[in-house]
Every structure is written in C-alpha cells, then in structure tokens.
Write a protein that holds these residues in place. Structure first.
Motif, short mmCIF file in Angstrom:
data_model
loop_
_atom_site.label_atom_id
_atom_site.label_comp_id
_atom_site.label_asym_id
_atom_site.label_seq_id
_atom_site.Cartn_x
_atom_site.Cartn_y
_atom_site.Cartn_z
N ASP A 411 -22.08 -33.59 54.96
CA ASP A 411 -22.76 -32.30 54.80
C ASP A 411 -22.43 -31.43 56.01
O ASP A 411 -22.73 -31.79 57.15
N THR A 414 -22.87 -25.50 55.12
CA THR A 414 -22.55 -24.49 54.10
C THR A 414 -21.88 -25.12 52.87
O THR A 414 -21.80 -24.51 51.82
N TRP A 415 -21.34 -26.34 53.06
CA TRP A 415 -20.75 -27.08 51.93
C TRP A 415 -20.90 -28.57 52.20
O TRP A 415 -21.12 -28.98 53.34
N ARG A 416 -20.81 -29.35 51.16
CA ARG A 416 -20.90 -30.80 51.31
C ARG A 416 -20.09 -31.46 50.20
O ARG A 416 -19.79 -30.82 49.18
N GLU A 433 -20.00 -29.38 46.58
CA GLU A 433 -20.89 -28.25 46.29
C GLU A 433 -20.99 -27.37 47.53
O GLU A 433 -20.68 -27.80 48.64
N SER A 434 -21.42 -26.12 47.32
CA SER A 434 -21.58 -25.22 48.46
C SER A 434 -22.82 -24.35 48.26
O SER A 434 -23.41 -24.32 47.18
N ARG A 435 -23.21 -23.69 49.34
CA ARG A 435 -24.30 -22.70 49.27
C ARG A 435 -23.62 -21.33 49.26
O ARG A 435 -23.12 -20.87 50.29
N ASN A 439 -21.68 -19.03 52.33
CA ASN A 439 -20.35 -19.62 52.38
C ASN A 439 -19.26 -18.62 52.01
O ASN A 439 -19.21 -18.16 50.89
N MET A 443 -14.87 -22.27 46.12
CA MET A 443 -14.89 -23.71 45.84
C MET A 443 -13.48 -24.30 45.81
O MET A 443 -13.24 -25.41 46.30
N TYR A 446 -11.99 -25.93 48.97
CA TYR A 446 -12.40 -27.30 49.32
C TYR A 446 -11.76 -28.32 48.38
O TYR A 446 -11.37 -29.41 48.80
#
Length: 456
Positions: A411, A414-416, A433-435, A439, A443, A446
């Motif tokens: 984590d 801002t993303w994990r 996933e991200s916020r 962010n 997507m 990543y």
C-alpha cells in the motif's frame, strides 16, 4: 503408496485421468466415510461429461464405508451446501471443477451444517487415508436414494426478498450451458405463482457438458460479450452470468457493462448494513479500499480474511458476520450457513433496484469513480514464490505498508496492489487499485509497470 496431487488448499481439483479419475473418487468417498462416519450425506454433480461417473464412484466409496447417500442428481455447489444444512444429514460432496478447463474435474466437501473441509480442517486426513488405502471392512454397507432438493432450495431463496416490493424488471440470464438453468426455471415458476413482475431472457440456458459456448467463466473478458450484447439487444435492466457450478454470479448493468465483483461486495455490504448497522462484514485482501469505505460509512465492522471459501467461512463463523464477499464474485451469507451462493446476490440486487428505483450503473458509479481497479490479471509463471519475492524486493525502497494475509499487499497511500499464487491453478494473480481523488497516474500505468516486472 501413490501421492495424490488433486488435493488443494480448500478442495479437490485435478486433470482427468492422471490426477483425478473414478478410482481416486472412490477412495475419496471411502476415506470421507471412514474418517467422519456420517449416517447420511448428500452428493451432487455439475454437468461436466466426467461428473456423473465420478459421482457414482464417490457414492460407491461412501456406501462401502457404511454411509447412506442422498443423490441430488445434477446440481450446483450451493444446492449441496443447502441440503447439507437444511436436511438431517451429516455432510455433502459436490463433484465439480467449476470454471477449470474441460479436461479437469474436482470435488467440494463439507461436513454437517455445510462446514467446509479444507487443508486445515480435514482434507489432509482424507488425502492421507486415500493414499494409504488403509480402509476398514464394514458389516453393513450404505444405501443410496435419489432426492430432489430444488423445491426446498427455492423456498429458502425467496426468504431474501420481499415479493411485494419487486418492481417490473427485465433480466438477461446466462447459465453458460452449466448447471444454473434448472434453478432459474424453478425461480421463474415461483415468481409466476407469486405474481412477481420479472421477465427472464435466457441465453446459453440448456445444461450441456460439451460447453458449446465455452467453459462458463464470466471472469474471463472473452466470455462476457454474449451477456453484454443480450442486455443491450433486449434493453434489459440487468444481466446475470454464472460459472459452471453457479456458486458465483457476475452482473452486468443496463448499459451492458460488466461490474467487477469488487464493487458488488460493496453494494451487498451496504444492503446488509442498511438493514442492521454494527454488523460484521468479512472481505478478502485483494481489493479493499471501496469495501472499507462503505463499511465505515454504513457503520459496520470490517474483518479481513485470507482468500478462499474455507478461510472466509471460518472467519464469518468466528465473528458471526452477516455477509462475506470476495472480489472474485464469491458471496457468503450467515443465513445460508455462511456458505457462498450465486443465486442470493442477484436476488438482493433485484431487491435493491426495486427499493431504490435506481439503475445498477447509478448504484455503483461512485464506487467505480472513487476507487478504480484493474480487475484480476493472471500470469503464468514458472515459480510463483520467486516472482512474488522479486516484486517485493523491487518496491521495498518505497517503504509501502505491507500486509501478508494472502500473498503480499503493498500500500503506497495513493495506490496499492495484491499479488498471490492461485490455490487451484499454476498462476500468479494480480489486483491493483487506486484512490482517484489523490492519484495523478492512470490505472494502466501501474498495470504496465507490474506486468513488465512479472514477465521480465
């Protein structure tokens, strides 16, 4: 002594002929009967061409161990689960390989009250006895009777909805030539009797073990078009597709868009917490932010569990959770003996659509926009443990928050992402996933970064 490789973390799954055959199925039935000594258990099988033969071999093993069997015929997994807690029996076995390739089959085993039998709860004992073949002679062999569980199962399903609140809706239902069709037909008949104004548009409806439309596994992008196109062609309110043993259902909104199982977990958590705040909700660690946001918003208590049905069910029992959800579209319910169902989720969603007078797309649009995700991406790798360590080492200097509940989750605020080895196939599974609010990176950035790392 032969080593049996079909025993996995929480069920039996193997390639036909070499890893799983009727001789092995007989030994599994015989071992189950000898270890647990139930008076009666239920046995069902999916529509795969090999399933009936494996079922009969399993039943013979059980009978030879002195166990009476109720043969449920062609069933989905949850019909076996239901029978195992609803009837006066001490366990159940479903012959199924769910969404695995055509040349695979398997078994899901439960004890009384549909308690799962996994590697940590008896499956290794069954494996050891099946391998050693130290079977005891019994004086009185068990007998087998056929039993139709469908009417009682349908009556139970109706307890999750208020028939008088359901508004007119049109549903596309895609059984994928798997086992779900007969249950949809029975629900349709029950709806007719209760004057529930639901119209079913059925595609790939007939059970057919040749799977003319491909193995029913809607999690694969290439398997979604038929449902999506039918929703648009019929201007339906909702599309529903199931896997082969229908313990998972996948939902499509009125625009034909596939809704990731992750957001359905949030939706169902919300449905339960609206009825009763303070309830515990169990979730898996692959994708979590949206689920945690909703549980907090609706005053529930989140409990994280390792992925996999036996782990989720154990956590739900321990915490008396009302609902448990996995982003892989497994949904578990306390009132269903903590088991997973592919029928209860869509009934609850139909209920939500009726109560809110909203479309499915509008119910999930905020979740999707705030917490975008990659969906599960699978990679074939030669050494999953090595690859996971390589990923871990690559990101170590960025000081992420680390969680090792299942595989590794890193984590970054801002993303994990979570990366883990599959329990049933030689695959590495990746979820990101991200916020979106915080962010700047899309997507795909990543996805590309991690894909390159895994495949290098």
């Amino acid at each position: 002594m032969t080593t049996l490789t079909c025993f996995k973390a929480y069920d039996i799954r193997g390639k036909l002929g070499t890893e799983l055959n009727e001789e092995i199925a007989y030994k599994v039935g015989r071992a189950y009967g000898q270890i647990y000594q139930p008076k009666t258990i239920v046995v069902g099988a999916d529509i795969r061409l090999s399933s009936e033969g494996l079922k009969q071999a399993t039943i013979k093993g059980l009978n030879d161990a002195g166990v009476d069997v109720l043969d449920l015929g062609m069933t989905g997994t949850e019909e076996v689960y239901f029978a195992a807690f609803h009837l006066d029996v001490q366990g159940g076995i479903e012959i199924t390989a769910s969404h695995n390739p055509m040349d695979y089959n398997g078994m899901k085993l439960v004890r009384e009250n549909a308690r799962p039998i996994g590697a940590d709860s008896g499956l290794k004992d069954i494996q050891a006895l099946a391998e050693s073949e130290q079977f005891l002679a019994v004086e009185i062999k068990g007998r087998t009777h056929k039993y139709d569980i469908v009417p009682e199962f349908i009556d139970h399903l109706m307890t999750y909805i208020d028939p008088f609140q359901i508004k007119p809706l049109k549903l596309v239902v895609n059984a994928g030539n798997g086992a779900a069709g007969h249950v949809i037909d029975a629900i349709e008949e029950k709806f007719r009797q209760l004057n529930i104004p639901i119209t079913f548009i059925k595609i790939h409806h007939q059970a057919d073990g040749h799977f003319p439309n491909g193995i029913p596994n809607p999690i694969l992008i290439e398997n979604r078009d038929s449902t999506s196109q039918a929703v648009l062609a019929h201007q339906a309110d909702l599309g529903i597709a199931w896997d082969g043993d229908f313990d998972r259902c996948f939902l499509f909104d009125e625009k034909g868009h596939f809704i990731e199982g992750y957001y359905i977990v949030g939706l169902l958590a919300q449905a339960f917490l609206l009825k009763q705040s303070g309830e515990k909700i169990v979730h898996d660690p692959r994708l979590v932010w949206n689920t945690l946001d909703i549980i907090e918003k609706y005053q529930g208590i989140a409990v994280q569990s390792k992925s996999g049905h036996s782990f989720i069910k154990d956590q739900m029992r321990e915490h008396n959770a009302a609902y448990g959800g996995e982003m892989s579209a497994h949904h578990y319910f306390r009132d269903f003996a903590y088991c997973d169902s592919g029928m209860i989720p869509w009934l609850l969603v139909v209920s939500l659509l009726s109560e809110t007078s909203q479309s499915l797309s509008s119910l999930v649009e905020d979740m999707i926009s705030h917490f975008p995700c990659s969906g599960e991406i699978n990679f074939k790798v030669t050494d999953t443990a090595y690859t996971i360590q390589k990923i871990f080492d690559h990101y170590a200097d960025q000081n992420p928050s680390i969680d090792q509940t299942d595989g590794i989750s890193l984590d970054f605020g801002t993303w994990r992402f979570n990366v883990r080895a599959s329990n049933t196939e030689p695959l590495l599974r990746l979820n990101i996933e991200s916020r979106l609010d915080h962010n700047p990176q899309p997507m795909q950035h990543y996805v590309d970064q991690l894909s390159a790392l895994i495949q290098s």
